[in-house]
Design an enzyme around this catalytic site. Structure first.
Site, PDB file in Angstrom:
ATOM      1  N   VAL A  90       0.861  -1.176   0.000  1.00 13.10           N
ATOM      2  CA  VAL A  90       0.000   0.000   0.000  1.00 13.10           C
ATOM      3  C   VAL A  90       0.901   1.231   0.000  1.00 13.10           C
ATOM      4  CG1 VAL A  90      -1.982   1.101   1.086  1.00 13.10           C
ATOM      5  CG2 VAL A  90      -1.608  -1.345   1.403  1.00 13.10           C
ATOM      6  N   ILE A  91       0.723   2.082  -0.997  1.00 15.64           N
ATOM      7  CA  ILE A  91       1.590   3.254  -1.154  1.00 15.64           C
ATOM      8  C   ILE A  91       0.755   4.514  -0.995  1.00 15.64           C
ATOM      9  CG2 ILE A  91       3.138   4.507  -2.698  1.00 15.64           C
ATOM     10  CD1 ILE A  91       3.779   1.831  -4.056  1.00 15.64           C
ATOM     11  N   THR A  95      -4.746  11.112  -1.119  1.00 16.68           N
ATOM     12  CA  THR A  95      -5.910  11.168  -0.219  1.00 16.68           C
ATOM     13  C   THR A  95      -5.692  10.269   1.008  1.00 16.68           C
ATOM     14  OG1 THR A  95      -7.080   9.239  -1.110  1.00 16.68           O
ATOM     15  CG2 THR A  95      -7.326  11.336  -2.304  1.00 16.68           C
ATOM     16  N   HIS A  97      -7.079   7.675   1.692  1.00 16.28           N
ATOM     17  CA  HIS A  97      -7.440   6.277   1.419  1.00 16.28           C
ATOM     18  C   HIS A  97      -6.378   5.306   1.928  1.00 16.28           C
ATOM     19  CE1 HIS A  97      -8.663   2.844  -1.334  1.00 16.28           C
ATOM     20  NE2 HIS A  97      -9.747   3.148  -0.661  1.00 16.28           N
ATOM     21  N   PHE A 122       1.497 -10.890   8.731  1.00 14.43           N
ATOM     22  CA  PHE A 122       1.251  -9.568   8.126  1.00 14.43           C
ATOM     23  C   PHE A 122       2.403  -9.199   7.182  1.00 14.43           C
ATOM     24  CE2 PHE A 122      -1.041  -5.628   8.248  1.00 14.43           C
ATOM     25  CZ  PHE A 122      -0.134  -4.582   8.280  1.00 14.43           C
TER      26      PHE A 122
HETATM   27  N1  LIG Z   1      -4.127   2.166  -3.347  1.00 17.92           N
HETATM   28  C1  LIG Z   1      -3.891   0.842  -3.067  1.00 17.92           C
HETATM   29  C2  LIG Z   1      -4.912  -0.103  -2.985  1.00 17.92           C
HETATM   30  N2  LIG Z   1      -6.202   0.271  -3.181  1.00 17.92           N
HETATM   31  C3  LIG Z   1      -7.263  -0.697  -3.455  1.00 17.92           C
HETATM   32  C4  LIG Z   1      -7.868  -1.316  -2.191  1.00 17.92           C
HETATM   33  O1  LIG Z   1      -6.946  -2.221  -1.593  1.00 17.92           O
HETATM   34  C5  LIG Z   1      -9.141  -2.097  -2.542  1.00 17.92           C
HETATM   35  O2  LIG Z   1      -8.818  -3.114  -3.461  1.00 17.92           O
HETATM   36  C6  LIG Z   1     -10.209  -1.202  -3.146  1.00 17.92           C
HETATM   37  O3  LIG Z   1     -10.453  -0.118  -2.257  1.00 17.92           O
HETATM   38  C7  LIG Z   1     -11.517  -1.963  -3.413  1.00 17.92           C
HETATM   39  O4  LIG Z   1     -11.961  -2.581  -2.232  1.00 17.92           O
HETATM   40  N3  LIG Z   1      -4.631  -1.390  -2.704  1.00 17.92           N
HETATM   41  C8  LIG Z   1      -3.327  -1.795  -2.507  1.00 17.92           C
HETATM   42  O5  LIG Z   1      -3.082  -2.984  -2.240  1.00 17.92           O
HETATM   43  N4  LIG Z   1      -2.312  -0.891  -2.590  1.00 17.92           N
HETATM   44  C9  LIG Z   1      -2.548   0.424  -2.854  1.00 17.92           C
HETATM   45  O6  LIG Z   1      -1.572   1.234  -2.915  1.00 17.92           O
HETATM   46  C1  LIG Z   2      -3.514   3.501  -0.863  1.00 17.87           C
HETATM   47  C2  LIG Z   2      -4.394   4.062  -1.907  1.00 17.87           C
HETATM   48  O1  LIG Z   2      -5.555   3.710  -2.034  1.00 17.87           O
HETATM   49  C3  LIG Z   2      -3.827   5.187  -2.689  1.00 17.87           C
HETATM   50  O2  LIG Z   2      -2.627   4.776  -3.301  1.00 17.87           O
HETATM   51  C4  LIG Z   2      -4.791   5.680  -3.750  1.00 17.87           C
HETATM   52  O3  LIG Z   2      -4.240   6.890  -4.224  1.00 17.87           O
HETATM   53  P1  LIG Z   2      -5.037   8.281  -3.954  1.00 17.87           P
HETATM   54  O4  LIG Z   2      -5.065   8.479  -2.452  1.00 17.87           O
HETATM   55  O5  LIG Z   2      -4.194   9.341  -4.639  1.00 17.87           O
HETATM   56  O6  LIG Z   2      -6.402   8.125  -4.548  1.00 17.87           O
END
Ligand SMILES: Nc1c(NC[C@H](O)[C@H](O)[C@H](O)CO)[nH]c(=O)[nH]c1=O
Ligand SMILES: CC(=O)[C@@H](O)COP(=O)(O)O
Length: 163
Positions: A90-91, A95, A97, A122
């Site tokens: 996860v990067i 936002t 998110h 994990f």
């Molecule tokens: N931004 C990243 C995501 N986003 C997607 C979510 O994990 C998920 O699949 C979506 O919200 C639908 O439920 N996932 C990652 O593994 N790494 C990211 O950087």
């Molecule tokens: C971890 C995420 O969901 C993220 O990389 C999505 O990118 P953004 O926050 O710019 O929509």
């Protein structure tokens, strides 16, 4: 200890239990696939190094890290395994998110460890940049997949000891 101070692929070989005869589930996120692919490779190669048979490694992919918890739950319930590793990257984006995804996986894996009687490891990278993720998936800081495999073997052995 920060990863800057401890290589993720550095461990005492003599302290790692054998994985012979153990069935291992691995759930891998497809998001940032070049990174998660390197994490998976490190995990599998380390498991094989310590005696896990390739036929006893069950790998399933999920769209993103948020789905890792559900994937791990299904393997626990249906795949007759001794332990599970979840792998994702996860990067941070623009936002909040990032925080919600990371918190969800953290809480989900914690709950699985409480609810079921097998270890769930994990193997999630939660980084600010792609460069940091590359450095921790076979780069200058080692491979978090190696760390996850070693951790799993140790936890499976602990679980066996207190069956
Ligand atoms: N931004 C990243 C995501 N986003 C997607 C979510 O994990 C998920 O699949 C979506 O919200 C639908 O439920 N996932 C990652 O593994 N790494 C990211 O950087
Ligand atoms: C971890 C995420 O969901 C993220 O990389 C999505 O990118 P953004 O926050 O710019 O929509």
């Amino acid at each position: 200890m920060a990863t800057e101070l401890h290589n993720l692929s550095s461990y005492d070989h003599g302290s790692v239990p054998s994985g012979e005869g153990k069935r291992i589930g691995i759930v891998v996120s497809e998001w940032n696939r070049p990174v998660t692919g390197n994490l998976l490779e490190g995990t599998v190669q380390t498991l094989l190094k310590f005696g896990v048979n390739e036929k006893d490694i069950v790998v399933e992919y999920v769209p993103g890290s948020f789905e890792l918890t559900f994937g791990a739950k299904k393997l626990i319930e249906k795949a007759d395994i001794d332990g599970v590793i979840v792998i994702g990257c996860v990067i941070q984006g623009e936002t909040p998110h990032f925080t919600f995804v990371c918190d969800s996986v953290t809480q989900g894996v914690t709950e699985l460890n409480i609810r079921y009687n097998i270890p769930v490891i994990f193997g999630l990278l939660t980084t600010n940049t792609l460069e940091q993720a590359k450095a921790r998936s076979g780069g200058r800081h080692g491979n978090k997949g190696d760390e996850a495999a070693i951790t799993l073997l140790k936890m499976v052995a602990l679980n066996e000891k207190y069956k």
